[in-house]
Write a protein that holds these residues in place. Structure first.
Motif, PDB file in Angstrom:
ATOM      1  N   TYR A 109      21.040   2.598  -9.721  1.00  0.00           N
ATOM      2  CA  TYR A 109      19.764   2.125 -10.256  1.00  0.00           C
ATOM      3  C   TYR A 109      18.791   1.883  -9.108  1.00  0.00           C
ATOM      4  CZ  TYR A 109      20.906  -2.648  -8.789  1.00  0.00           C
ATOM      5  OH  TYR A 109      21.227  -3.760  -8.048  1.00  0.00           O
ATOM      6  N   ILE A 110      17.510   1.931  -9.441  1.00  0.00           N
ATOM      7  CA  ILE A 110      16.449   1.592  -8.500  1.00  0.00           C
ATOM      8  C   ILE A 110      15.551   0.599  -9.216  1.00  0.00           C
ATOM      9  CG2 ILE A 110      14.467   2.427  -7.180  1.00  0.00           C
ATOM     10  CD1 ILE A 110      15.885   5.168  -7.045  1.00  0.00           C
ATOM     11  N   ALA A 111      15.436  -0.600  -8.636  1.00  0.00           N
ATOM     12  CA  ALA A 111      14.636  -1.660  -9.260  1.00  0.00           C
ATOM     13  C   ALA A 111      13.432  -1.974  -8.369  1.00  0.00           C
ATOM     14  CB  ALA A 111      15.496  -2.906  -9.465  1.00  0.00           C
ATOM     15  N   PRO A 112      12.237  -1.512  -8.763  1.00  0.00           N
ATOM     16  CA  PRO A 112      11.044  -1.834  -7.973  1.00  0.00           C
ATOM     17  C   PRO A 112      10.504  -3.216  -8.329  1.00  0.00           C
ATOM     18  CG  PRO A 112      10.476  -0.344  -9.747  1.00  0.00           C
ATOM     19  CD  PRO A 112      11.966  -0.584  -9.830  1.00  0.00           C
ATOM     20  N   ARG A 113       9.938  -3.860  -7.345  1.00  0.00           N
ATOM     21  CA  ARG A 113       9.309  -5.163  -7.563  1.00  0.00           C
ATOM     22  C   ARG A 113       8.003  -5.185  -6.771  1.00  0.00           C
ATOM     23  NH1 ARG A 113      11.753 -11.032  -5.757  1.00  0.00           N
ATOM     24  NH2 ARG A 113       9.919 -12.212  -6.315  1.00  0.00           N
ATOM     25  N   GLU A 114       6.899  -5.240  -7.475  1.00  0.00           N
ATOM     26  CA  GLU A 114       5.595  -5.277  -6.805  1.00  0.00           C
ATOM     27  C   GLU A 114       5.265  -6.696  -6.393  1.00  0.00           C
ATOM     28  OE1 GLU A 114       2.558  -3.434  -9.122  1.00  0.00           O
ATOM     29  OE2 GLU A 114       3.615  -1.520  -9.195  1.00  0.00           O
ATOM     30  N   PHE A 115       4.525  -6.818  -5.300  1.00  0.00           N
ATOM     31  CA  PHE A 115       4.073  -8.135  -4.858  1.00  0.00           C
ATOM     32  C   PHE A 115       2.611  -8.048  -4.430  1.00  0.00           C
ATOM     33  CE2 PHE A 115       6.470  -6.077  -1.474  1.00  0.00           C
ATOM     34  CZ  PHE A 115       5.570  -6.077  -0.413  1.00  0.00           C
ATOM     35  N   ILE A 116       1.906  -9.133  -4.718  1.00  0.00           N
ATOM     36  CA  ILE A 116       0.489  -9.248  -4.372  1.00  0.00           C
ATOM     37  C   ILE A 116       0.256 -10.655  -3.841  1.00  0.00           C
ATOM     38  CG2 ILE A 116      -1.873  -9.262  -5.268  1.00  0.00           C
ATOM     39  CD1 ILE A 116      -0.878  -7.365  -7.500  1.00  0.00           C
ATOM     40  N   PHE A 117      -0.188 -10.741  -2.593  1.00  0.00           N
ATOM     41  CA  PHE A 117      -0.587 -12.008  -1.989  1.00  0.00           C
ATOM     42  C   PHE A 117      -2.062 -11.863  -1.617  1.00  0.00           C
ATOM     43  CE2 PHE A 117       3.997 -11.569  -0.953  1.00  0.00           C
ATOM     44  CZ  PHE A 117       4.464 -12.611  -1.731  1.00  0.00           C
ATOM     45  N   GLU A 118      -2.896 -12.158  -2.594  1.00  0.00           N
ATOM     46  CA  GLU A 118      -4.340 -11.915  -2.477  1.00  0.00           C
ATOM     47  C   GLU A 118      -4.963 -12.638  -1.289  1.00  0.00           C
ATOM     48  OE1 GLU A 118      -7.532  -9.909  -3.166  1.00  0.00           O
ATOM     49  OE2 GLU A 118      -5.963  -9.725  -4.671  1.00  0.00           O
ATOM     50  N   LYS A 119      -4.618 -13.899  -1.068  1.00  0.00           N
ATOM     51  CA  LYS A 119      -5.231 -14.671   0.029  1.00  0.00           C
ATOM     52  C   LYS A 119      -4.960 -14.051   1.392  1.00  0.00           C
ATOM     53  CE  LYS A 119      -5.415 -19.217  -2.088  1.00  0.00           C
ATOM     54  NZ  LYS A 119      -4.986 -20.605  -2.015  1.00  0.00           N
ATOM     55  N   LYS A 120      -3.760 -13.488   1.577  1.00  0.00           N
ATOM     56  CA  LYS A 120      -3.391 -12.903   2.869  1.00  0.00           C
ATOM     57  C   LYS A 120      -3.634 -11.396   2.898  1.00  0.00           C
ATOM     58  CE  LYS A 120       0.837 -14.419   2.955  1.00  0.00           C
ATOM     59  NZ  LYS A 120       2.184 -14.654   3.457  1.00  0.00           N
ATOM     60  N   LYS A 121      -4.102 -10.827   1.780  1.00  0.00           N
ATOM     61  CA  LYS A 121      -4.327  -9.390   1.666  1.00  0.00           C
ATOM     62  C   LYS A 121      -3.051  -8.597   1.955  1.00  0.00           C
ATOM     63  CE  LYS A 121      -8.843  -9.671   1.084  1.00  0.00           C
ATOM     64  NZ  LYS A 121      -9.226 -10.019  -0.254  1.00  0.00           N
ATOM     65  N   VAL A 122      -1.966  -8.998   1.308  1.00  0.00           N
ATOM     66  CA  VAL A 122      -0.687  -8.303   1.446  1.00  0.00           C
ATOM     67  C   VAL A 122      -0.283  -7.801   0.062  1.00  0.00           C
ATOM     68  CG1 VAL A 122       1.749  -8.530   2.050  1.00  0.00           C
ATOM     69  CG2 VAL A 122       0.023  -9.698   3.423  1.00  0.00           C
ATOM     70  N   TYR A 123      -0.135  -6.472  -0.043  1.00  0.00           N
ATOM     71  CA  TYR A 123       0.201  -5.831  -1.300  1.00  0.00           C
ATOM     72  C   TYR A 123       1.329  -4.830  -1.039  1.00  0.00           C
ATOM     73  CZ  TYR A 123      -4.668  -7.269  -1.714  1.00  0.00           C
ATOM     74  OH  TYR A 123      -5.843  -7.989  -1.673  1.00  0.00           O
TER      75      TYR A 123
END
Length: 185
Positions: A109-123
């Motif tokens: 299996y492949i389990a993707p997990r997106e992350f967004i840290f808007e204040k630090k501009k990390v996506y």
């Protein structure tokens, strides 16, 4: 009475034989200490925290590094790319995801997990791969303008997912901490 003693002797004789039942091979129980984190110091355009169980090793290209975990026989390979354009960013992300897709032959299996840290501009995205894949974790993080970091976790042992599971979960926590503390300079 004579038959009783003979029967008791026979039962005792039969009860004293060795048990030759095949038993499954056991695995060593893997337990790791709670990590302490330290700042990643370099001249590159990013900073993050990583475990004190890892040794930082430089690669041949500037801002490419390996975080080596000698006790786990594991490595996190980090690759930094300065981004020239949105097209360049799309190509680099596609290359990072292509590495994951190439593992579909062995991965269960492949389990993707997106992350967004808007204040630090990390996506970005963290992929967890199960089964006998060579890669167990793969991620990329960007500010969507000028910077991209790609990372892969490899173990220097044959891929036996069940026996590596405790180490994979430990490394996943360290990778998540790296991503959560990532900042662009």
């Amino acid at each position: 009475m004579k038959y009783f003693i003979a029967l008791l002797g026979l039962l005792t004789f039969l009860a004293c034989k060795d048990d030759y039942t095949i038993k499954p091979i056991g695995h060593v129980r893997l337990e790791y200490p709670e990590p302490n984190y330290k700042s990643f110091i370099s001249d590159c355009d990013f900073t993050f925290e990583y475990s004190d169980l890892a040794e930082k090793r430089d690669k041949e290209n500037p801002c490419w590094f390996v975080l080596h975990y000698p006790d786990m026989k594991a490595n996190i390979y980090l690759t930094y790319f300065p981004i020239q354009s949105q097209e360049d960013l799309a190509i680099k992300i596609k290359d990072s995801e292509k590495l994951v897709q190439e593992q579909t032959v062995k991965a269960s299996y492949i389990a993707p997990r997106e992350f967004i840290f808007e204040k630090k501009k990390v996506y970005g995205t963290l992929f967890e791969l199960g089964g006998e894949s060579a890669i167990n974790l793969q991620f990329h993080a960007t500010d969507s303008l000028k910077n991209l970091i790609s990372g892969s976790v490899y173990f220097s042992t044959p891929p036996q997912y069940d026996s590596l599971q405790p180490a994979i979960q430990y490394m996943k926590k360290d990778v998540m901490h790296l991503i959560e503390t990532l900042e662009w300079k």
